[in-house]
Design a protein around this motif. Sequence first.
Motif, PDB file in Angstrom:
ATOM      1  N   VAL A  77      28.685  57.585  50.354  1.00 37.30           N
ATOM      2  CA  VAL A  77      29.221  57.991  49.051  1.00 37.30           C
ATOM      3  C   VAL A  77      30.752  58.049  49.057  1.00 37.30           C
ATOM      4  N   PRO A  78      31.408  58.695  50.043  1.00 37.79           N
ATOM      5  CA  PRO A  78      32.883  58.673  50.049  1.00 37.79           C
ATOM      6  C   PRO A  78      33.449  57.263  50.141  1.00 37.79           C
ATOM      7  N   SER A  79      32.758  56.370  50.855  1.00 36.81           N
ATOM      8  CA  SER A  79      33.247  55.001  50.973  1.00 36.81           C
ATOM      9  C   SER A  79      33.174  54.272  49.638  1.00 36.81           C
ATOM     10  N   ILE A  80      32.115  54.486  48.878  1.00 38.84           N
ATOM     11  CA  ILE A  80      31.997  53.855  47.563  1.00 38.84           C
ATOM     12  C   ILE A  80      33.117  54.347  46.647  1.00 38.84           C
ATOM     13  N   VAL A  81      33.375  55.662  46.659  1.00 35.69           N
ATOM     14  CA  VAL A  81      34.456  56.214  45.840  1.00 35.69           C
ATOM     15  C   VAL A  81      35.796  55.632  46.286  1.00 35.69           C
ATOM     16  N   ALA A  82      35.983  55.481  47.604  1.00 34.15           N
ATOM     17  CA  ALA A  82      37.237  54.937  48.126  1.00 34.15           C
ATOM     18  C   ALA A  82      37.410  53.471  47.744  1.00 34.15           C
ATOM     19  N   LEU A  83      36.319  52.699  47.732  1.00 30.32           N
ATOM     20  CA  LEU A  83      36.414  51.303  47.317  1.00 30.32           C
ATOM     21  C   LEU A  83      36.793  51.203  45.839  1.00 30.32           C
ATOM     22  N   ILE A  84      36.257  52.102  45.023  1.00 27.58           N
ATOM     23  CA  ILE A  84      36.647  52.140  43.609  1.00 27.58           C
ATOM     24  C   ILE A  84      38.115  52.535  43.481  1.00 27.58           C
ATOM     25  N   GLN A  85      38.538  53.482  44.300  1.00 28.64           N
ATOM     26  CA  GLN A  85      39.923  53.942  44.276  1.00 28.64           C
ATOM     27  C   GLN A  85      40.891  52.848  44.675  1.00 28.64           C
ATOM     28  N   GLY A  86      40.543  52.086  45.714  1.00 28.03           N
ATOM     29  CA  GLY A  86      41.435  51.054  46.214  1.00 28.03           C
ATOM     30  C   GLY A  86      42.600  51.664  46.969  1.00 28.03           C
ATOM     31  N   VAL A  87      43.427  50.798  47.524  1.00 25.52           N
ATOM     32  CA  VAL A  87      44.596  51.253  48.265  1.00 25.52           C
ATOM     33  C   VAL A  87      45.883  50.734  47.638  1.00 25.52           C
ATOM     34  N   GLY A  88      45.745  49.990  46.544  1.00 27.03           N
ATOM     35  CA  GLY A  88      46.917  49.478  45.836  1.00 27.03           C
ATOM     36  C   GLY A  88      47.320  48.089  46.291  1.00 27.03           C
ATOM     37  N   GLY A  89      47.458  47.897  47.579  1.00 33.13           N
ATOM     38  CA  GLY A  89      47.885  46.617  48.114  1.00 33.13           C
ATOM     39  C   GLY A  89      48.815  46.810  49.284  1.00 33.13           C
ATOM     40  N   PRO A 149      52.119  48.945  45.910  1.00 34.04           N
ATOM     41  CA  PRO A 149      51.421  49.210  44.641  1.00 34.04           C
ATOM     42  C   PRO A 149      50.489  50.416  44.782  1.00 34.04           C
ATOM     43  N   PRO A 150      50.448  51.276  43.767  1.00 35.49           N
ATOM     44  CA  PRO A 150      49.612  52.483  43.853  1.00 35.49           C
ATOM     45  C   PRO A 150      48.131  52.154  43.700  1.00 35.49           C
ATOM     46  N   PRO A 151      47.242  53.019  44.211  1.00 36.14           N
ATOM     47  CA  PRO A 151      45.797  52.841  43.997  1.00 36.14           C
ATOM     48  C   PRO A 151      45.422  53.171  42.560  1.00 36.14           C
ATOM     49  N   ARG A 152      44.154  52.953  42.218  1.00 41.94           N
ATOM     50  CA  ARG A 152      43.695  53.228  40.857  1.00 41.94           C
ATOM     51  C   ARG A 152      43.795  54.705  40.530  1.00 41.94           C
ATOM     52  N   PHE A 153      43.524  55.567  41.494  1.00 40.30           N
ATOM     53  CA  PHE A 153      43.755  57.008  41.348  1.00 40.30           C
ATOM     54  C   PHE A 153      44.135  57.556  42.711  1.00 40.30           C
ATOM     55  N   GLY A 154      44.790  58.698  42.704  1.00 43.32           N
ATOM     56  CA  GLY A 154      45.399  59.223  43.913  1.00 43.32           C
ATOM     57  C   GLY A 154      44.448  60.014  44.791  1.00 43.32           C
ATOM     58  N   THR A 155      45.037  60.611  45.837  1.00 46.21           N
ATOM     59  CA  THR A 155      44.273  61.406  46.797  1.00 46.21           C
ATOM     60  C   THR A 155      43.756  62.694  46.172  1.00 46.21           C
ATOM     61  N   ARG A 156      44.529  63.275  45.261  1.00 46.46           N
ATOM     62  CA  ARG A 156      44.106  64.544  44.649  1.00 46.46           C
ATOM     63  C   ARG A 156      42.793  64.411  43.887  1.00 46.46           C
ATOM     64  N   GLY A 173      32.644  65.981  53.914  1.00 50.31           N
ATOM     65  CA  GLY A 173      34.034  66.428  53.963  1.00 50.31           C
ATOM     66  C   GLY A 173      34.855  65.653  54.969  1.00 50.31           C
ATOM     67  N   ILE A 174      34.344  65.518  56.199  1.00 52.83           N
ATOM     68  CA  ILE A 174      35.068  64.805  57.251  1.00 52.83           C
ATOM     69  C   ILE A 174      35.166  63.320  56.928  1.00 52.83           C
ATOM     70  N   ASN A 175      34.085  62.727  56.421  1.00 53.23           N
ATOM     71  CA  ASN A 175      34.129  61.317  56.065  1.00 53.23           C
ATOM     72  C   ASN A 175      35.115  61.061  54.930  1.00 53.23           C
ATOM     73  N   SER A 176      35.268  62.024  54.026  1.00 53.08           N
ATOM     74  CA  SER A 176      36.248  61.884  52.955  1.00 53.08           C
ATOM     75  C   SER A 176      37.661  61.830  53.511  1.00 53.08           C
ATOM     76  N   VAL A 177      37.922  62.627  54.539  1.00 49.76           N
ATOM     77  CA  VAL A 177      39.244  62.614  55.162  1.00 49.76           C
ATOM     78  C   VAL A 177      39.489  61.277  55.845  1.00 49.76           C
ATOM     79  N   TYR A 178      38.483  60.770  56.569  1.00 47.98           N
ATOM     80  CA  TYR A 178      38.651  59.503  57.289  1.00 47.98           C
ATOM     81  C   TYR A 178      38.964  58.343  56.341  1.00 47.98           C
ATOM     82  N   VAL A 179      38.248  58.246  55.234  1.00 46.10           N
ATOM     83  CA  VAL A 179      38.458  57.101  54.341  1.00 46.10           C
ATOM     84  C   VAL A 179      39.743  57.228  53.539  1.00 46.10           C
ATOM     85  N   GLN A 180      40.371  58.413  53.537  1.00 44.11           N
ATOM     86  CA  GLN A 180      41.657  58.582  52.857  1.00 44.11           C
ATOM     87  C   GLN A 180      42.847  58.357  53.783  1.00 44.11           C
ATOM     88  N   LEU A 181      42.584  58.118  55.056  1.00 46.73           N
ATOM     89  CA  LEU A 181      43.683  57.946  56.008  1.00 46.73           C
ATOM     90  C   LEU A 181      44.648  56.819  55.629  1.00 46.73           C
TER      91      LEU A 181
END
Length: 386
Positions: free
Chosen positions: A163-175, A198-205, A33-41
Amino acid sequence: MRRQLYMLCGINTERKLIVDLLAILFGIGSWLGINSVYVQLPLLVNNAPEGWNLPSYLVVIIQLGNIGPLLYTAALRIKSFRDSYLIIMLLVLGSCAAMTTAFVYDQTVHVFGAERSVPLFITVFALSLVGCTSSVLFMPYMGRFKSIYLITYLIGEGFSGFVPSIVALIQGVGGNGECILVNGTDPNKPPQYTSYTPPPRFGTRPYFIVSSVILAISMMAFVLLDRLSVCRREYAAVSIGNGNNYAYEQSTSNDEESRSQPGKVSSPIKASLDRTNYLLMMVLISIMCLFGNGFFPSIQSYSCLPYGNVAYHLTVTLSSMANPAACFLAFFVQKNSIRSIVALSMMFVPFAAYALTTSITSPDPPLMHNVLGDILVVSFLNKNSP
């Protein structure tokens, strides 16, 4: 075939794969949970009213989650209870908090004359209770199992950042943000530009929904680990008391037998440190935890954002992956010493100095708008990961 493969890899042939799998899934729920918050910053700071100050607020709130271990310690003195029930409650709380975060992360409340991300603060506090309490509850729970399964739990705990980092890398940050001309057709008006990212591949939600599902899977894995008879048969020779209070049976004959047979894992060898080395280790641990878990996450936005969203995104995600990678490599280190630990700790200093320099000189740090600056900030700040 399975036994031969285990012996080839040097793995105990008597272990149960189902227990290993459930222990890994259980460990993933500890800090996910906490790592998910950090990688979404990198995405959260762009929309939150706190802006670049958001990581500083969240670090303080996460540290408040240490009230969980204090309450657990007090509860052990007051009343007898089963720690398995408390673990289930915590994992359910984490799953619900992650799901709630998916829908309130962009909501604000007017407090003290300004808009604040109060709903996000509340859900992050709930997630921090799970992570902080797991240190005194999840790992000690594994003490009832044979010692060979503690390693698989620790692997799962490392995956809680991987695991959260892998999901975040797939998500991307858009640019990175760029300026777009909005009124270039009228020659009588001065040109006007607007910022566009530019938007990421999918959002924070969707990201936090995925995190909630993973935490729910971790909870179900723990229920199976706690209730299945095949798992209970893998308990060590232990009498379970109040909470995590265990009494182990001593058996020197088994220890001697396990040392003589390479396929079996011997019991841990107790080692003691003299007072000077013990104090040195405590000081090093305190310093590393202070900077790795408190100071550097709070200034990371100031160090990285001047180099762009992509650099900040890579720094956060790769740093979360660096910790489990380092823990995995540690399994191959056969020997260690006080001298080697101190030497590795001293290697931390130049990287910490660079991170501090980039944050102090923000928003105009060294080598900004230069590829070398991006490479350095991503590489150096990864060395400061918790």
